[in-house]
Design an enzyme around this catalytic site. Structure first.
Site, PDB file in Angstrom:
ATOM      1  CD  GLU A  50     -14.791  -9.406  -5.232  1.00 14.35           C
ATOM      2  OE1 GLU A  50     -15.453 -10.363  -5.270  1.00 14.35           O
ATOM      3  OE2 GLU A  50     -14.590  -8.460  -4.634  1.00 14.35           O
TER       4      GLU A  50
ATOM      5  CB  CYS B 204      -6.706  -3.218   5.656  1.00 12.19           C
ATOM      6  SG  CYS B 204      -6.503  -1.800   6.462  1.00 12.19           S
TER       7      CYS B 204
ATOM      8  CD  GLU C 140      -3.001   0.679   2.371  1.00 12.78           C
ATOM      9  OE1 GLU C 140      -3.774  -0.451   2.250  1.00 12.78           O
ATOM     10  OE2 GLU C 140      -3.222   1.211   3.516  1.00 12.78           O
TER      11      GLU C 140
ATOM     12  CB  SER D  31      -5.185   1.049  -1.090  1.00 13.07           C
ATOM     13  OG  SER D  31      -4.284  -0.137  -1.289  1.00 13.07           O
TER      14      SER D  31
ATOM     15  CB  CYS E 105      -9.506  -3.906  14.324  1.00 14.75           C
ATOM     16  SG  CYS E 105      -9.179  -3.463  12.543  1.00 14.75           S
TER      17      CYS E 105
ATOM     18  CD  GLU F 227      -2.576   1.338  -4.638  1.00 14.68           C
ATOM     19  OE1 GLU F 227      -2.756   0.355  -3.514  1.00 14.68           O
ATOM     20  OE2 GLU F 227      -3.858   1.581  -5.102  1.00 14.68           O
TER      21      GLU F 227
ATOM     22  CD  GLU G 180     -11.371  -8.794   3.580  1.00 20.94           C
ATOM     23  OE1 GLU G 180     -10.941  -7.535   3.383  1.00 20.94           O
ATOM     24  OE2 GLU G 180     -10.942  -9.454   4.587  1.00 20.94           O
TER      25      GLU G 180
ATOM     26  CE  LYS H 220     -10.523  -7.884   8.136  1.00 26.69           C
ATOM     27  NZ  LYS H 220      -9.465  -7.656   6.916  1.00 26.69           N
TER      28      LYS H 220
END
Lengths: 570, 151, 421
Positions: free
Chosen positions: A365, A298, A278, A318, A503, A281, A360, A357
């Site tokens: 993907e 994230c 990241e 990102s 988190c 990036e 996710e 999560k």
């Protein structure tokens, strides 16, 4: 300073305090259900009723300000009768099969009923069964257990600004549900799980993967590995009877081995890797005139929110995968190859402070191989607590153990991912040293730490100074986005976390996550950071070895294939 | 049709109930569909859950198709004291439907209502936006025939 | 026995023509108000001892003064015309027959408290009053009585009508505010009170139709003269809705202090078919049910303190002695069960069980234990509910437990064959 008496005890109260606040300050317990620190006072459960001498009606302690000379009784016969009757009423419209409930022995309603000595309900049970909402990977809603306290609505509407949940119907037909009384996956739910965290009963919970994981552990053909998210090490202890903010990294590793995982790894490792990808990036976007500000990606609750509510902003995110998914991708490629195991037999479990999560991990993907998800199952901190208890592990007295190599070698920068501002701080440590080519004088970026909703800092890279921002909760995220849309955002890089506090305050964290507990966990996670020798992601030797052996360099073709993703409007 | 109704109202959240009433009243099937609820929410920049909550709260709104004429018969004490039970019986027999049901031709839906605030004319009922008072078997029979005749 | 102030020009005056009201000195009190300091108007209202006609009987000047003292300059006036209490229909009567008297009252209140925007929240069932009030506002605007710089005074006041959509609880002030704001009608936590934080978060004065309609009379005759009507604690007149088993149901205006029996016999014409009176419910579904021997009580706000009922018998529902008490109680309970907003536990869950317990009595299936549970539940609902709806839902049961206790025991000891009476 009003002088009042509570249960014949003379008390100096502070101006403007409610009965409940005064009582709390003076260690007098008044039971509550709808009340939750940090959320607006609802005053709808009516459990906290107290008697004010001279008044015919009882007063809700949570919303009655004290006045000079008030004589209050919090434990009179009238009060007891009222609390008992109200609790019986709640139980009369509740699935009271407690032993079949996830929160048996850990339920605010059950505790209340026990305290009040309710052995038999005078009122017949009038519950009408509702279908269970569990056709999404993250959250289960069981309306049969709902007590309509409204905490979930408050947090969804006012903290997160999403407002998926609301009261539907009225009177005893009232239920808490998404629009049209439908299921969460019909509506724009981010699965952040804040509703589950504040629920006093088990009406909203994570969708449990405990059975799935236990099954895999006992399947001889599977090589079951586990990764633990940064925030779990400062919160797991709470589910096992320890104080909030206890650091239990070593005990958690040991317990996971006792439970039966073949290897115990740390998501902090891929957090370091995320910073490498990241960070580079960001530098490339700055250098090549890419889309700015760049926003972290994230947090899966935030990614869902961006895809659902702000599809025009997806270019800002990102492309780097989250640490959980980088771990999954590497586990089924690099690690499987290295250990000579068929990737289909590597079973990856994550321990996450998060319910989103789970969603996710289930994204299409997030599959390097067609046949298998990169992360097979996600357990919340709460689920892990249960698993450890179930396995008969005596957590408090277990010896500390270390993570396995290679994904157990980590830096403090990876650890602070668990707190709001942590990803930004970790990125700034790396980016500024990579660009400026000299060590930072001070590693701590105090400006972007803590519970303030939107924080900012600036960083000098070469000859340019950039402003960066950190936002947590989705309502704060929306404010930052609105500025970008209006063309007035001064930032180059923004960290967004969906949950309050980041988190450590996630939807999968131990119950009753108040802001006070969030702060204790934040303090603990920075202690984890300062206690580490390695505090910068780019100095993590295992990360560097990974690049040398497998990925070659940040943003390489292989890194792109394995560690980056894309987003689409939902 | 919905768009032309919406365009009459400022995009202010406090117009919600007025808009919902207006939209439903202009439909022969006297209900609000999920699509309409979503469109109204989007017009006022309100979360769908907010609008859905309001629709489900107020008794005027229905999310199920209803008859062209919604008959609401008062069920409260002053009307009961003046024999409203008999009134309900008469309507049910005449239309061949029970409470909360719609006639097969889609003409009438029968509903109970809380007090209509016209107890000096008990027993009372409302058909659409018209209130009828001091009802008895003959008057109700004549009224229903009149509505049927209008079609 | 009648003393007509608010209903002086009813019937006879054309409600659809503002000129008819102007012809009987309509709006003169408003013009008088213009020449008076706002605080003096409130002072005059204080002298009148006017108390709110909506159920809480709160002194009107205290609310107005609280509004007038606010620092916030955006302030609202709301007329609560959500008259949904079974047995009440006098606000409808006032709106249908003298809409401009209400507008004048609201204008006076707005001027005295410096509010520039008002709403009339009319229940959706009131199709005719909604039409009439719309027309009255249109005509008042055309006559320069609403809008900006009214009559060259520099005072602006705009008025809008909002309709309800089928919810009794929206007569509760915060539920009403929520409804105007476009939400479900679930009440808010007090404090703060509406005069501090009300509609759209701004100071808001809420009164009902009858209360506002009194203001032109107070200004016309002076506060002291007004206070001489009625009794010491309850001044002025009261519009009483008489319904049930009476010959002449209707709205009657009497001074406070008149015995209930006289209203029933003289104005209501006694019972239909010369039956004996069995029970009388006062003030509506949320009021106490009393036996015939108590009818010499006078109409007064403070008469039913035992039940925290302050509606002063604004409604009188007469039931003859052929009616089964439990059938009546069950209907009342069903009403509250249906109308509860569902926010607080005692009201949301309590009303269901109250209905169920009453049904046991109705079906001759009740035991002494059921009676104990009913009584205990009623007290808890009354003492712990969040708003007036839940607090007063058990009033009918609590009052019959007091005045008709034997009827409960009778039903337990002598179940009636076939259940329903």
């Amino acid at each position: 300073m009003p002088t009042i008496t509570i249960n014949n005890q003379k008390i100096e109260a502070k101006e403007g305090q409610t009965i409940l606040e005064v009582a709390k300050d003076h260690h007098i317990d008044i039971p509550t259900l709808c009340h939750f620190p940090d959320l607006d006072v609802q005053s709808d459960c009516r459990i906290c009723m107290s008697e004010i001498v001279g008044q015919k009606k009882l007063a809700p302690s949570c919303s009655t300000p004290v006045k000079e000379g008030m004589e209050i009784k919090t434990n009179s016969q009238r009060v007891y009768n009222a609390r008992k009757t109200i609790t019986e009423l709640l139980l009369s419209n509740h699935d009271t099969n407690c032993t079949a409930c996830e929160r048996n022995m850990n339920c605010e309603l059950q505790t209340l009923a026990d305290t009040l000595g309710i052995d038999e309900n005078r009122f017949e049970n009038i519950l009408e069964h509702e279908p269970i909402d569990d056709n999404n990977p993250s959250i289960t809603r069981n309306a049969d257990r709902c007590i309509k306290c409204g905490r979930c609505i408050e947090v969804c509407k006012n903290v997160q600004g999403i407002h998926v949940l609301d009261y539907m119907n009225r009177s005893h037909d009232t239920k808490v549900a998404p629009a049209h009384g439908k299921f969460l996956n019909d509506q724009v739910c981010t699965y952040c799980g804040q509703c589950a965290n504040v629920c006093p009963v088990a009406s909203i919970t994570e969708k449990s993967d405990l059975e799935k994981v236990t099954h895999a552990i006992h399947d001889e053909t599977k090589h079951v590995i586990v990764q633990t998210a940064p925030a779990t090490r400062v919160s797991l202890g709470e589910t096992l009877g320890m104080d909030s903010g206890s650091i239990v990294t070593g005990q958690m590793v040991a317990a996971l081995r006792r439970v039966g995982f073949d290897k115990v790894f740390d998501t902090d490792f891929t957090a370091d890797l995320t910073i490498m990808e990241e960070g580079h990036e960001l530098l490339s976007r700055v250098k090549e005139g890419g889309k700015l500000p760049m926003i972290t990606s994230c947090c899966p609750g935030w990614v869902n929110y961006a895809e659902q509510k702000n599809p025009d902003m997806l270019d800002h995110l990102s492309t780097a995968k989250s640490p959980q998914q980088m771990f999954g991708a590497l586990a089924k490629t690099y690690y499987a190859e290295k250990e000579h195991i068929d990737p289909n037999n590597v079973y990856v479990v994550s321990i996450m402070p998060c319910t989103a999560k789970k969603f996710e991990a289930a994204r299409e993907e997030m599959q390097v191989h067609k046949e298998t998800a990169d992360v097979d199952a996600v357990l919340t901190t709460r689920e892990l607590g249960k698993m450890i208890k179930r396995a008969g592990v005596n957590f408090k007295n277990i010896g500390e153990e270390s993570y396995d190599a290679p994904f157990g070698i980590t830096s403090g920068a990876g650890a602070i991912f668990g707190a709001t501002g942590g990803v930004m701080e970790a990125a700034l440590r790396t980016v500024s040293e990579v660009v400026n080519e000299k060590p930072l004088e001070k590693l701590d970026f105090e400006d972007i730490r803590g519970m303030e909703g939107i924080k900012e800092a600036s960083v000098t890279l070469g000859e340019n100074t950039f402003k960066v921002a950190v936002a947590h909760t989705l309502s704060n995220a929306q404010k930052v986005l609105d500025d970008i849309k209006a063309g007035v955002s001064p930032y180059a890089f923004i960290e967004v976390m969906a949950c309050p506090g980041g988190c450590i305050g996630g939807g999968g964290q131990p119950y009753t996550t108040t802001n006070a507990k969030r702060q204790e966990r934040i303090d603990a996670i920075y202690n984890v950071d300062t206690a580490m020798k390695l505090r910068k992601s780019h100095e993590n030797p295992a990360v560097n070895t990974l690049y040398e052996e497998y990925l070659s360099e940040p943003l390489s073709k292989r890194a792109h294939d394995l560690l980056h993703t894309h987003y689409k409007p939902r | 049709m919905l768009e032309s109704i919406l365009s009459k109202y400022p995009k202010e959240q406090d117009m919600l109930i007025e808009i919902l009433l207006d939209v439903q009243n202009q439909k022969t099937d006297q209900y609000l569909s999920e699509a309409e609820i979503e469109q109204i929410a989007s017009y006022l920049s309100l979360p769908t859950a907010h609008v859905s909550s309001a629709v489900s709260f107020y008794t005027f709104f229905s999310t199920q198709r209803r008859g062209e004429h919604v008959i609401q018969v008062c069920k409260d004490v002053p009307c009961y004291l003046n024999d409203s039970d008999n009134l309900v019986d008469t309507i049910q027999k005449q239309l061949g439907i029970g409470m909360h049901e719609t006639t097969e031709d889609g003409m009438f839906t029968l509903e109970p209502t809380s007090c209509l605030g016209i107890c000096d004319g008990a027993p009372a009922m409302r058909i659409g936006e018209h209130t009828y008072t001091k009802l008895n078997k003959d008057r109700v029979t004549a009224l229903l025939a009149e509505y049927r005749g209008k079609r | 026995m009648e003393q007509k102030l608010l209903t002086k020009h009813i019937p006879g005056m054309d409600p659809m023509n503002i000129q008819a009201y102007l012809d009987v000195e309509g709006y003169q009190s408003f013009f008088k108000a213009f020449k008076t300091q706002p605080l003096d108007i409130i002072g005059d209202i204080e002298k009148s001892k006017l108390r709110g006609r909506g159920g809480a009987a709160f002194p009107v000047h205290i609310k107005m003064m609280s509004m007038a003292k606010q620092k916030e300059t955006t302030r609202y006036i709301i007329c609560n015309a959500d008259e949904g209490e079974p047995g009440n229909f006098k606000d409808r009567y006032l709106m249908e027959n003298n809409p401009h008297q209400l507008l004048e009252g609201m204008l006076i209140a707005a001027y005295a408290t410096r509010a520039n925007k008002g709403y009339i929240y009319i229940r959706g069932e009131f199709d005719t009053p909604i039409k009439i009030m719309h027309e009255a506002i249109r005509q008042a605007k055309a006559h320069g009585l609403l809008g900006t710089n009214i009559q060259g005074s520099g005072f602006d006041f705009d008025l809008e009508i909002r309709s309800g959509a089928g919810s009794y609880v929206c007569g509760e002030e915060f539920a009403l505010i929520e409804s105007i704001e476009g939400k479900s009608g679930r009440t808010r936590v007090k404090p703060p009170f509406p005069t501090d934080v009300g509609l759209f978060g701004k100071p808001t004065l809420i009164n009902n139709v009858e209360t506002f309609s009194n203001l032109p009379w107070i200004l016309a005759m002076g506060g002291e003269a007004f206070a001489s009507i009625g009794t010491e604690s309850s001044t002025g007149t009261k519009l009483v809705s008489v319904s049930g088993n009476v010959k002449h149901p209707g709205v009657y205006e009497v001074p406070f202090g008149v015995p209930i029996r006289d209203v029933i016999d003289t104005l209501g014409g006694g019972t239909q078919n010369a039956q004996k009176i069995g029970m009388v419910q006062l003030s509506g579904a949320s009021g106490p049910i009393i036996p015939e021997y108590m009818l010499d009580l006078t109409i007064d706000f403070d008469r039913f303190e035992d039940f925290d009922s302050k509606t002063g018998a604004g409604a009188i529902i007469v039931m003859d002695d052929q009616k089964d008490m439990f059938n009546i109680l069950k209907r009342i309970s069903d009403f509250f069960e249906h109308e509860s907003c569902g926010k607080c536990t005692p009201c949301r869950e309590g009303n269901v069980h109250m209905s169920k317990l009453l049904n046991k009595f109705l079906q001759s299936d009740a035991t002494e234990k059921d009676l104990m549970n009913l009584e205990s539940l009623s007290r808890v609902m009354h003492q712990t509910s969040l708003c007036g709806l839940g607090q007063s839902a058990p009033t009918a049961v609590l009052s019959t437990l007091k005045y008709f206790r034997d009827t409960y025991f009778d039903r337990i000891e002598h179940p009636q064959e076939g259940g329903l009476a």
